[in-house]
Design a protein around this motif. Structure first.
Motif, PDB file in Angstrom:
ATOM      1  N   ALA A   1      28.401  46.607  -8.777  1.00  8.73           N
ATOM      2  CA  ALA A   1      28.760  47.304  -9.976  1.00  8.73           C
ATOM      3  C   ALA A   1      30.268  47.199 -10.388  1.00  8.73           C
TER       4      ALA A   1
ATOM      5  N   GLY B   1      43.397  48.956  -3.463  1.00 12.41           N
ATOM      6  CA  GLY B   1      42.040  49.388  -4.042  1.00 12.41           C
ATOM      7  C   GLY B   1      41.724  50.716  -3.557  1.00 12.41           C
ATOM      8  N   ALA B   2      40.685  51.108  -4.179  1.00  9.42           N
ATOM      9  CA  ALA B   2      40.148  52.638  -3.710  1.00  9.42           C
ATOM     10  C   ALA B   2      39.462  52.417  -2.048  1.00  9.42           C
ATOM     11  N   GLN B   3      38.889  51.564  -1.814  1.00  8.60           N
ATOM     12  CA  GLN B   3      38.091  51.231  -0.568  1.00  8.60           C
ATOM     13  C   GLN B   3      39.022  51.358   0.639  1.00  8.60           C
TER      14      GLN B   3
ATOM     15  N   TYR C   1      27.937  55.802  -2.203  1.00 11.17           N
ATOM     16  CA  TYR C   1      28.688  54.339  -2.296  1.00 11.17           C
ATOM     17  C   TYR C   1      28.420  53.673  -0.750  1.00 11.17           C
TER      18      TYR C   1
ATOM     19  N   TYR D   1      33.135  63.572   1.608  1.00  7.84           N
ATOM     20  CA  TYR D   1      33.494  62.495   0.720  1.00  7.84           C
ATOM     21  C   TYR D   1      32.366  62.654  -0.483  1.00  7.84           C
TER      22      TYR D   1
ATOM     23  N   ASN E   1      28.163  56.697  -8.186  1.00 11.01           N
ATOM     24  CA  ASN E   1      27.832  55.795  -7.654  1.00 11.01           C
ATOM     25  C   ASN E   1      26.872  55.917  -6.319  1.00 11.01           C
TER      26      ASN E   1
ATOM     27  N   ASP F   1      36.263  60.692  -4.623  1.00 12.29           N
ATOM     28  CA  ASP F   1      36.390  59.199  -4.975  1.00 12.29           C
ATOM     29  C   ASP F   1      36.266  58.959  -6.982  1.00 12.29           C
TER      30      ASP F   1
ATOM     31  N   THR G   1      36.938  56.438  -8.633  1.00 12.25           N
ATOM     32  CA  THR G   1      36.900  55.086  -9.015  1.00 12.25           C
ATOM     33  C   THR G   1      36.385  54.902 -10.392  1.00 12.25           C
ATOM     34  N   LEU G   2      35.231  55.818 -10.801  1.00 13.38           N
ATOM     35  CA  LEU G   2      34.671  55.614 -12.114  1.00 13.38           C
ATOM     36  C   LEU G   2      34.913  56.384 -12.861  1.00 13.38           C
TER      37      LEU G   2
ATOM     38  N   SER H   1      41.350  53.625  -8.293  1.00  9.96           N
ATOM     39  CA  SER H   1      41.898  52.153  -8.704  1.00  9.96           C
ATOM     40  C   SER H   1      41.629  51.864 -10.055  1.00  9.96           C
TER      41      SER H   1
ATOM     42  N   SER I   1      40.048  49.102 -10.387  1.00 12.08           N
ATOM     43  CA  SER I   1      39.016  48.137 -10.226  1.00 12.08           C
ATOM     44  C   SER I   1      37.980  48.219 -11.503  1.00 12.08           C
ATOM     45  N   LYS I   2      37.533  49.181 -11.837  1.00  8.54           N
ATOM     46  CA  LYS I   2      36.418  49.495 -12.858  1.00  8.54           C
ATOM     47  C   LYS I   2      36.994  49.491 -14.292  1.00  8.54           C
TER      48      LYS I   2
ATOM     49  N   ARG J   1      43.225  44.333  -6.984  1.00  4.56           N
ATOM     50  CA  ARG J   1      43.332  45.116  -5.626  1.00  4.56           C
ATOM     51  C   ARG J   1      44.473  46.036  -5.711  1.00  4.56           C
TER      52      ARG J   1
HETATM   53  C1  LIG Z   1      32.540  54.508  -5.647  1.00  3.50           C
HETATM   54  C2  LIG Z   1      33.110  53.519  -5.736  1.00  3.50           C
HETATM   55  N1  LIG Z   1      34.238  53.660  -4.878  1.00  3.50           N
HETATM   56  C3  LIG Z   1      35.005  52.479  -4.517  1.00  3.50           C
HETATM   57  C4  LIG Z   1      34.770  51.542  -5.045  1.00  3.50           C
HETATM   58  C5  LIG Z   1      35.604  50.380  -4.385  1.00  3.50           C
HETATM   59  O1  LIG Z   1      36.688  50.172  -5.344  1.00  3.50           O
HETATM   60  P1  LIG Z   1      38.199  49.096  -5.186  1.00  3.50           P
HETATM   61  O2  LIG Z   1      37.707  47.900  -5.868  1.00  3.50           O
HETATM   62  O3  LIG Z   1      39.086  49.935  -6.067  1.00  3.50           O
HETATM   63  O4  LIG Z   1      38.170  49.091  -3.467  1.00  3.50           O
HETATM   64  C6  LIG Z   1      33.541  51.118  -5.742  1.00  3.50           C
HETATM   65  C7  LIG Z   1      33.339  49.884  -6.357  1.00  3.50           C
HETATM   66  O5  LIG Z   1      32.350  49.596  -6.571  1.00  3.50           O
HETATM   67  C8  LIG Z   1      33.069  52.329  -6.108  1.00  3.50           C
HETATM   68  O6  LIG Z   1      31.847  52.286  -6.948  1.00  3.50           O
END
Ligand SMILES: Cc1ncc(COP(=O)(O)O)c(C=O)c1O
Length: 484
Positions: A119, A181-183, A207, A249, A256, A284, A286-287, A314, A316-317, A324
């Motif tokens: 995604a 990144g968020a991960q 996730y 979490y 997601n 989180d 991220t979205l 992050s 990223s989305k 990153r």
């Molecule tokens: C809910 C969620 N958290 C974290 C991430 C990872 O994000 P990042 O690319 O910033 O590490 C994603 C990516 O799909 C995500 O959907």
């Protein structure tokens, strides 16, 4: 090396004999294990259970398991070494491009497989280009420095803090740690807050990389299911009270994979349970910038005392995963603790990307409307293609984020994913988003590709679904193609 016991693998396999409809039992078992390897439910280099143990748990003959392991070995999905049992691997063609991760958007050789397993949208090309031009023009100022910054570039910390403040959560730059990144942010928080054996509460489904990160640290997940259309706040409160998790979490905005967003009432209930139990929430976000209808809610951390809220996010989305760049927002003491832990694995984020991100955050309000518009079109096109081609499925329209969480009506998700992959369409099966093989009735579909591509993907999906549900998914003859 992670080991899988017989029972654990059996739970992950679920009704494995139905992954393929025909063919000898050993080939069906091998196909089911291969699927778990490919979608990341069984990690790389994990030790598979002994043959006798697995045969006993699955109620099949030992010869069946031996032949399945032989097939996995001969096709590159397993390897055995004297004394260390049978381990999961990938065929050489996969490992070269997937660099150790099975769950990759790229085909084995950079091939053009249609990827709906991830995604993550493409970059806004022009905007990104311009942001990098600005970054390059600023880079000379930083060249005389060592280039490392454990906490992140001050200008970026300030820009991220400003964005939180604009969204309703007053934040100072010292509350921000820039991450890769968020991960990375989530893994870092986990490593600082949990010890092996600790419990981490998760929404279920959630996730998948978060589940994997929790497992990798040998912490234990406490899954709390959703209640139909939202958060089961009573179950959440009971789980906090009864299991005393070290962390929770949560993905409260455009979750997601369900696409759900917690209501104000749900947020208050979740936050007061967290506060009552003094449980730290890793939220989180991220979205969160991808609201497609109306406004996004204020950051969840507005409902919590600062010491209990660790927010990760992050670019990223909203922009691009390839940058990153992500962050953690927490109280200043926690940020310092996280930064010193970070130093042991990753001393700094890349300078050019940080500079580009400052520029992107400055332009966010100009860029996001068209990005959201495009995603809205894609979401609606994907929903209408499903409605036409797969009328038996039910799908809720998410108010934001990137994914549909489809109810297939019957537990065929893993079989559908196996069938679709052979038609060049890569998907993530429902159980990837849960623990213990849950969600076989579900499929997550991201609307991150152009409309025409999504429509084509649904054509493929409809064919694969028809094959799976009328029992012609795979014949014995092409069981071996599956491993080719
Ligand atoms: C809910 C969620 N958290 C974290 C991430 C990872 O994000 P990042 O690319 O910033 O590490 C994603 C990516 O799909 C995500 O959907």
């Amino acid at each position: 090396m992670q080991s899988f016991g017989g029972r654990q693998l059996a739970r992950a396999l679920g009704p494995w004999s139905r992954i393929e409809d025909s063919g000898p039992a050993y080939a069906r078992l091998a196909a089911a294990i291969r699927m778990l390897i490919l979608d990341g439910r069984v990690p790389l280099d994990a030790r598979l259970p002994g043959e006798r143990e697995l045969a006993g748990v699955l109620g099949v003959s030992r010869t069946t398991v031996t032949a399945a392991y032989d097939l996995l070995r001969s096709t590159g999905y397993a390897a055995s070494r004297q004394g260390s049992g049978t381990r999961t691997t990938l065929p050489a063609t996969h490992t070269s491009s997937l660099a150790g991760s099975f769950w990759s958007p790229f085909g084995p050789d950079g091939s053009d497989i249609l990827d709906l397993a991830h995604a993550a949208p493409e970059a806004p090309e022009r905007t990104l280009h311009e942001a990098y031009e600005v970054a390059l023009s600023q880079l000379p100022r930083y060249l005389p420095t060592c280039g490392y910054d454990l906490f992140g570039l001050p200008a970026l910390r300030a820009a991220i803090a400003h964005r939180f403040t604009v969204r309703g959560l007053p934040t100072i730059p010292e509350q921000i740690l820039v991450t890769s990144g968020a991960q990375h942010a989530f893994s870092l928080a986990l490593s600082v807050f949990t010890d092996p054996g600790d419990r981490v509460l998760i929404e279920h489904p959630t996730y998948p990389n978060a589940i994997d990160a929790i497992r990798r640290l040998n912490a234990r997940t406490v899954p709390v299911a959703f209640a139909g259309n939202g958060w089961d706040t009573d179950a959440f409160a009971a789980a906090l009270r009864q299991t005393g998790p070290r962390l929770a979490y949560l993905v409260p905005d455009f979750h997601n994979p369900t696409g759900l967003t917690a209501t104000a009432v749900e947020r208050d209930a979740l936050a007061s349970s967290l506060a009552e139990n003094r449980t730290v929430a890793v939220v989180d976000e991220t979205l969160s910038e991808l609201a497609l209808e109306g406004d996004a809610p204020a950051p969840f951390a507005t409902c919590l005392p600062d010491q209990l809220a660790v927010t990760v996010g992050s670019v990223s989305k909203p922009f691009w995963g390839g940058l990153r760049i992500g962050w953690i927002r927490a109280d200043t003491t926690t940020v310092r603790r996280l930064a010193s832990a970070r130093a042991t694995s990753d001393i700094s984020s890349a300078m050019l990307e940080q500079l580009a991100t400052v520029e992107l955050l400055t332009r966010m309000d100009d860029v996001l409307p068209s990005r959201r518009e495009e995603l809205r079109n894609r979401r609606d096109a994907l929903m209408s293609a499903i409605d036409t081609q797969l009328p038996g499925w039910s799908v809720r329209r998410p108010r934001g984020g990137l994914v549909l969480w489809c109810d297939l009506g019957s537990p065929v998700s893993s079989r559908l994913v196996a069938a679709a992959e052979r038609h060049g369409l890569r998907l993530a099966a429902g159980p990837r988003f849960g623990v213990d093989g849950a969600f076989e009735r579900r499929l997550r579909l991201p609307y991150t590709l152009p409309v025409q591509t999504l429509e084509h993907a649904v054509d493929v999906l409809a064919q694969a679904y028809a094959a799976v549900t009328d029992g012609t998914a795979i014949s014995t003859a092409n069981i071996h193609d599956l491993f080719a």
